[in-house]
Design a protein around this motif. Structure first.
Motif, short mmCIF file in Angstrom:
data_model
loop_
_atom_site.label_atom_id
_atom_site.label_comp_id
_atom_site.label_asym_id
_atom_site.label_seq_id
_atom_site.Cartn_x
_atom_site.Cartn_y
_atom_site.Cartn_z
N LEU A 230 0.88 -1.24 0.01
CA LEU A 230 0.10 0.01 0.12
C LEU A 230 0.79 1.23 -0.06
CD1 LEU A 230 -3.01 -0.81 2.35
CD2 LEU A 230 -3.00 -0.66 0.01
N GLY A 231 2.11 1.02 -0.08
CA GLY A 231 3.07 2.27 -0.05
C GLY A 231 3.78 2.86 1.20
N MET A 232 3.70 1.97 2.16
CA MET A 232 4.40 2.32 3.65
C MET A 232 5.90 1.79 3.57
SD MET A 232 1.65 1.06 6.54
CE MET A 232 1.81 2.09 7.92
N ASP A 233 6.61 2.81 3.83
CA ASP A 233 7.96 2.29 3.92
C ASP A 233 8.29 1.58 5.45
OD1 ASP A 233 8.46 4.19 6.05
OD2 ASP A 233 9.45 5.79 4.72
N ALA A 234 9.56 0.85 5.60
CA ALA A 234 9.94 0.18 6.57
C ALA A 234 9.61 0.77 7.94
CB ALA A 234 11.13 -0.36 6.47
N ARG A 235 10.10 2.03 7.97
CA ARG A 235 9.95 2.92 9.24
C ARG A 235 8.50 2.86 9.44
NH1 ARG A 235 10.40 8.28 8.96
NH2 ARG A 235 10.72 9.26 11.04
N ASP A 236 7.68 3.30 8.63
CA ASP A 236 6.19 3.54 8.94
C ASP A 236 5.52 2.23 9.39
OD1 ASP A 236 6.12 6.08 8.36
OD2 ASP A 236 5.30 6.14 6.41
N VAL A 237 5.98 1.06 8.81
CA VAL A 237 5.71 -0.32 9.02
C VAL A 237 5.77 -0.57 10.61
CG1 VAL A 237 5.60 -2.55 8.60
CG2 VAL A 237 5.23 -1.21 6.71
N GLN A 238 7.06 -0.37 10.74
CA GLN A 238 7.68 -0.32 12.06
C GLN A 238 7.18 0.25 13.40
OE1 GLN A 238 11.36 1.48 13.69
NE2 GLN A 238 11.98 -0.94 14.13
N ARG A 239 6.66 1.59 13.05
CA ARG A 239 5.74 2.70 13.77
C ARG A 239 4.30 1.91 14.17
NH1 ARG A 239 7.52 8.54 12.41
NH2 ARG A 239 9.34 8.49 13.54
N ARG A 240 3.86 1.47 12.83
CA ARG A 240 2.48 0.91 12.92
C ARG A 240 2.26 -0.31 14.20
NH1 ARG A 240 -2.85 2.19 10.88
NH2 ARG A 240 -2.14 3.95 10.14
N PHE A 241 3.34 -1.18 14.18
CA PHE A 241 3.30 -2.08 15.26
C PHE A 241 3.95 -1.81 16.60
CE2 PHE A 241 2.97 -4.37 11.21
CZ PHE A 241 2.01 -5.30 11.60
#
Ligand code: SF4
Ligand code: SF4
Ligand code: SF4
Ligand code: SF4
Lengths: 260, 375
Positions: A230-241
């Protein structure tokens, strides 16, 4: 009818913002019914009177962050017949568990003029990491309907109706069209336990995971892969969790799989 | 004159409002397509202004978008996010309420006081899904009274598809796009050279009576042939198909290594079962108030993807995601045949569109078939 002996309720606070205790006060009208059904023996947020233990039901808010907390939670356990943790802090360590991923001493030295006065642990951990817990009420904060349901179930000696399924089920029961599908909004719903009442998806936003991971095999890896699509970068994915339930095992592991 | 069953008439687009009014005057709660929360939803409506005129939708695996159309087509979308199941078999149903009364208790609230519903815009696949539920909920002497009551009272205005969505595959399951019997009124929406009319077919006496109250005329030959061509072109547009041997493939695939492959992708979120017009699994919960003087029994939608759904003494039977996906697709496409004499899939494609990661029931059957044949 003879006056029934009312069970004694205690509400305890550890490292937390008091939001979950406020959910109990927020029960307003129902709170009167609760006060009739139980003897509120210890609840400093609401009253200064502190009745003596043991307690039939202890609601524990907050996480363990100091050596003193470690001692105190053992005392609470000893005084409690049934111990229920309320909220993300007590069940997973809370937002303050973000410290677990960093050097706490470094923070203290930066923030406090006299770091030598600060006595704290390197981690923020769940109550369940220290003592046996009888039931977990999830949420940041908890949902007051779930709290009343739990108290009602304990009083009437029945199973509490607190589903363990994913937020998606609650979303579909309400009839919300999936925001991930219809809007491309990343949503943690498929791996998060239901209970909030579908707050974020009804506002067109993805779930932030206040209620923590579903207890059984959340497929966080497949969801993270979809977030990336969906376009999230690794940092955003990490932050989501890595938010209110960052230290819940499934979320901690998934966040660690994505770059800092 | 009241149009007899099977008679076709034509009315102008503006008459839709009178159709809704006529149904409301007969005490129906009218439920139809509206735009809300970024999708088409089947909700209660009060006038034709609530209809999604000028909206269309696009469906791909895990992606749905509402779009503005260049024309004013009223039924230019494919399907609502959830089906009529929401209304015929609601997500939360109170079965009864018990109130302490002296030494016993008083029962109330079994339902049955709801107004009858009129559904506007039922697609062929959705009619087929209702007929599947008609069997499920009346089979072998077990009758689900709430469903049967709501279903028997419901007035059905079906609308034939002029176009199919990219996830539709009803042509391969034999459940559309042509609407089969069972409707009260069938509509074909015809837009052409500035004209916007509906060809209406009476499917029941009730339907004929409603049509008699509208301003109708006899159809022109061109209108009839335009209506007749719609399902054929919707069928030709379909990009997916269900294997004709799906039941056979699944009954031979219980031990397929493919289940672990699906489980790697599947979130076990249950969206597929929730949006499916035929999935009917529920669980029952008992609630009390704090005093214990009032107790209620509720039946809520549940799903074979939740861990508690297969919970029996000692734990859940279906622990792995692989076993839960296998349960769902095998029941849907194979065991329903033995249980209800029909497939549980009507080819609506909702489970494909609304699966957050786009798992495609037709593709999974094909993958199982390929493994079987060593492809
Ligand atoms: S919006 Fe979120 S919670 Fe709702 S179905 Fe989609 S992924 Fe699940
Ligand atoms: S197939 Fe898709 S919608 Fe169904 S449970 Fe798996 S991830 Fe959810
Ligand atoms: S299984 Fe999927 S395509 Fe088939 S009827 Fe259910 S939602 Fe529609
Ligand atoms: S599956 Fe068939 S009947 Fe259903 S919406 Fe698509 S084309 Fe129409």
């Amino acid at each position: 009818m003879p006056e029934k002996k009312r069970p004694k309720l205690a509400v305890w606070k550890f490292s937390s913002c008091d939001g979950c205790q406020l959910s109990l006060l927020d029960c307003e009208l129902e709170l009167l019914a609760v006060a009739e059904a139980v003897e509120i023996a210890y609840f400093l947020e609401a009253t200064r009177t502190a009745g003596k233990g043991p307690y039939d039901l202890s609601l524990v808010e907050g996480s363990i962050t100091t050596p003193h907390d470690v001692q105190r939670i053992r005392e609470v356990r000893r005084l409690s017949k049934v111990l229920v943790t309320i909220g993300a802090c007590a069940t997973a360590g809370g937002i303050q568990a973000l410290r677990n991923f960093h050097d706490v001493k470094g923070f203290i030295d930066r923030v406090y003029a006299h770091p030598e006065y600060i006595e704290t642990l390197a981690t923020s951990t769940a109550i369940g990491d220290h003592v046996a817990v009888d039931f977990e009420l999830r949420g940041c904060p908890i949902n007051k309907h779930q709290l009343l349901e739990l108290i009602g179930a304990l009083l009437n000696k029945r199973k509490p109706n607190i589903p363990k399924y994913a937020e998606c089920i609650e979303c579909k029961l309400r009839g919300t069209p999936c925001v991930m599908v219809a809007k491309g909004e990343p949503c943690l719903g498929p791996v998060v336990q239901a209970g909030c009442g579908n707050l974020c998806p009804t506002q067109g936003r993805g779930c932030y995971g206040c209620f923590g991971p579903i207890s059984h095999q959340p497929n966080t890896a497949a969801l993270a892969e979809h977030f990336t699509a969906l376009g999230m970068d690794a940092r955003d994915v990490q932050r989501r969790f890595r938010s209110f339930n960052a230290n819940a095992v499934a979320f901690r592991k998934e966040s660690e799989a994505h770059a800092d | 004159m009241v149009p007899g069953i099977g008679t076709k008439v034509v009315f102008e687009r503006n008459e839709l409002d009178r159709l809704i009014t006529a149904l409301r005057e007969r005490q129906y709660r009218v439920v139809g397509p509206t735009v809300g929360e970024g999708a088409i939803l089947y909700e209660e409506m009060t006038s034709s202004a609530d209809l999604p005129a000028g909206w269309t939708d696009s469906s791909q695996p895990a992606t749905y978008r509402l779009n503005r159309a260049r024309n004013g087509r009223v039924f230019g979308y494919t399907l609502a996010a959830q089906s009529w199941k929401r209304h015929l078999y609601p997500p939360r149903q109170r079965l009864f309420r018990a109130e302490r009364a002296g030494r016993g208790f008083r029962l109330s609230g079994g339902g049955g006081d709801e107004a009858p519903m009129a559904f506007i815009g039922v697609r062929a696949c959705e009619m087929a899904a209702m007929q599947v539920h008609d069997r499920v909920f009346t089979q072998d002497g077990f009758t689900e009274p709430g469903y049967v009551r709501r279903r028997q009272a419901a007035f059905v205005v079906a609308v034939e598809c002029a176009h199919a969505g990219a996830t539709c595959f009803c042509a391969s399951t034999g459940t559309g796009p042509a609407v089969g019997p069972g409707y009260d009124i069938l509509l074909n929406e015809i837009l052409d050279a500035g004209r916007h009319v509906f060809v209406a077919t009476a499917g029941s006496e009730k339907g004929g009576e409603i049509l008699a109250g509208l301003s109708c005329r006899a159809p022109a030959a061109a209108e009839l042939s335009a209506a007749a061509a719609q399902p054929a072109s919707a069928a030709a547009e379909q990009q997916r198909r269900m294997s004709a041997d799906a039941a056979g493939v699944l009954s031979r695939s219980a031990e397929s290594p493919h289940w672990d492959n699906v489980a790697g992708r599947c979130l076990t979120c249950g969206n597929c079962t929730m949006v499916c017009p035929t999935c009917f699994c529920t669980s029952v919960e008992d609630v009390t108030d704090l005093s214990g003087d009032i107790a209620e029994r509720w039946r809520n939608w549940d799903s074979c993807f939740t861990i508690d759904y297969s919970y029996i003494h000692g734990g859940s039977v279906r622990q792995s995601g692989a076993s839960r996906y296998r349960q769902w697709i095998t029941h849907k496409l194979a065991s329903w045949q033995q249980q209800f004499g029909t497939s549980g899939c009507v080819g609506c494609g909702r489970c494909i569109t609304w699966c957050p990661v786009g798992i495609d029931i037709t593709a999974e059957v094909r993958a199982l078939e390929d493994r079987e044949q060593g492809r």
